[in-house]
Design a protein around this motif. Structure first.
Motif, short mmCIF file in Angstrom:
data_model
loop_
_atom_site.label_atom_id
_atom_site.label_comp_id
_atom_site.label_asym_id
_atom_site.label_seq_id
_atom_site.Cartn_x
_atom_site.Cartn_y
_atom_site.Cartn_z
N UNK A 2 31.79 44.15 48.55
CA UNK A 2 32.87 43.22 48.86
C UNK A 2 32.80 42.03 47.92
N UNK A 3 33.97 41.52 47.54
CA UNK A 3 34.00 40.38 46.64
C UNK A 3 35.08 39.41 47.09
N UNK A 7 40.22 39.83 40.89
CA UNK A 7 39.77 40.86 39.94
C UNK A 7 40.38 40.68 38.55
N UNK A 8 40.23 39.47 37.98
CA UNK A 8 40.82 39.18 36.68
C UNK A 8 39.99 39.72 35.51
#
Length: 386
Positions: A2-3, A7-8
């Motif tokens: 998990x983050x 998400x660049x």
């Protein structure tokens, strides 16, 4: 996993633990030869003791006071940059995008004009102004409408340049080597024509030295290898050896157009950043350092040409100093993955170009070892995909 971050970035399956000189170590204990230098920022190597000492000393004195205060070290560093570039005045920012944004604003304000001419495949940043100056549609997709007044001329096409410049042109913005665009060096005749055309039409010449500056090509700034006199240069990345700092450096006659209230930044030029720049400039001025970059560059190009001469898929090896591009007929992503598996990290510059940016301070032995990994990985990948 998990983050909670956007998400660049297309992140690698590597977790940074520490770095020293030309080596990056990950949390699983693997050590990698660094041929990317933090995307051309850690020019003097990771954790250089003189730079660490300079920042650490300031760390205990204070981090930030704001630009309402006069900072002695900010003025000292500005004076050093002015002397190195033969320009006069410095505005400090936090990133290359910000430096280019400041340059665009200054050019428009100083000339009273709106048009900015940059070049296809250029890269000048990701803020709206610097992104609009970037001649790559993939960078701009999804962000319309972009600011108006930006035109993209063909890079290295001297004969066509004049058709893009007029009495409405505020500035011509260019890189002496297009980094993100594929490590493409500008031709001397093209650079000279750009300067001549700018002067002919009363436009400013802005040279983006974000990636090529601070010794990367064997001189403090790459434009100094040519008989050029830019009105503005921008620099970042290697300026603080990886510490977030940037500068726009301009001629004295532009002073009146960037007076109080015309531009600003909360963090730009803060004491920690100035300590990092001061330490980096001290290392840059080490006798023999820039000569060693030239020597390593010659060995690197010779080594790559020799090791890859029979690889038909490699179409060109180009660049200058320790900024090297290996152009291939096929996508290079798998080649870069193979390099990682062998203990080296490097970058792409577009889909089909490998970009090598080792620290300027890398030892000859480590440079040789790294180049052997690069060549081996390319040859193995080509065989596998043939």
């Amino acid at each position: 996993m998990a983050t909670h971050t956007f998400p660049t970035y297309k992140r690698w399956n590597l977790t940074f633990a520490s770095a020293h000189e030309d080596t990056i170590t990950t949390t699983d204990g693997r050590a990698f030869i660094d041929f990317m230098s933090g995307i051309g920022t850690v020019n003097m190597g990771h954790n250089h003791p003189d730079i660490v000492k300079a920042v650490e000393k300031q760390l205990h004195r204070g981090w930030h006071g704001s630009n309402f205060f006069q900072y002695e070290q900010q003025e000292q560093v500005a004076g050093q940059l002015a002397k190195i570039t033969a320009l006069d005045l410095v505005f400090f920012a936090n990133s290359g995008s910000e430096a280019n944004e400041a340059a665009i604003k200054l050019a428009r304000k100083a000339t009273g004009r709106t048009e900015i001419v940059s070049f296809t495949q250029s890269f000048h940043g990701r803020t709206y102004g610097s992104m609009a100056a970037t001649g790559q549609t993939k960078i701009q997709e999804g962000f319309a409408p972009l600011p108006k007044g930006f035109t993209y001329a063909p890079f290295n096409e001297s004969d066509q340049l004049e058709t893009y410049v007029s009495e409405d042109t505020a500035a011509i913005v260019l890189e002496t080597i297009q980094g993100e665009g594929g490590v493409i060096p500008a031709h001397k005749a093209f650079l000279e024509k750009a300067e001549a055309v700018a002067k002919q039409h009363g436009a400013l010449l802005i040279i983006d030295e974000i990636q090529t500056g601070m010794g990367r090509t064997g001189v403090p700034f790459a434009y100094q290898k040519f008989d050029l006199s830019p009105d503005i240069i921008t620099t970042a990345k290697g300026l603080g050896n990886g510490f977030p700092v940037a500068a726009m450096i301009g001629k004295k006659e532009l002073e009146g157009h960037f007076g109080p209230g015309s531009h600003g930044t909360t963090f730009g030029g803060n004491p920690l950043a100035m300590a990092a720049v001061a330490g980096t400039l001290q290392v840059l001025n080490t006798p023999g350092l820039l000569d060693s970059v030239e020597e390593k560059s010659k060995r690197a190009f010779q080594s790559l040409h020799e090791q890859l001469k029979d690889v038909a898929e490699v179409t060109e090896i180009r660049g200058d100093g320790l900024m090297i591009g290996i152009a291939c007929e096929q996508p290079v992503a798998s080649m870069l993955t193979n390099m990682q598996e062998k203990g080296l990290v490097a970058l792409p510059a577009g889909e089909k170009v490998i970009r090598l940016l080792p620290p300027l301070t890398i030892s000859s032995e480590r440079l040789t070892a790294g180049l052997e990994i690069v060549a081996e990985a390319i040859k193995e990948t080509v065989k596998t995909t043939a």
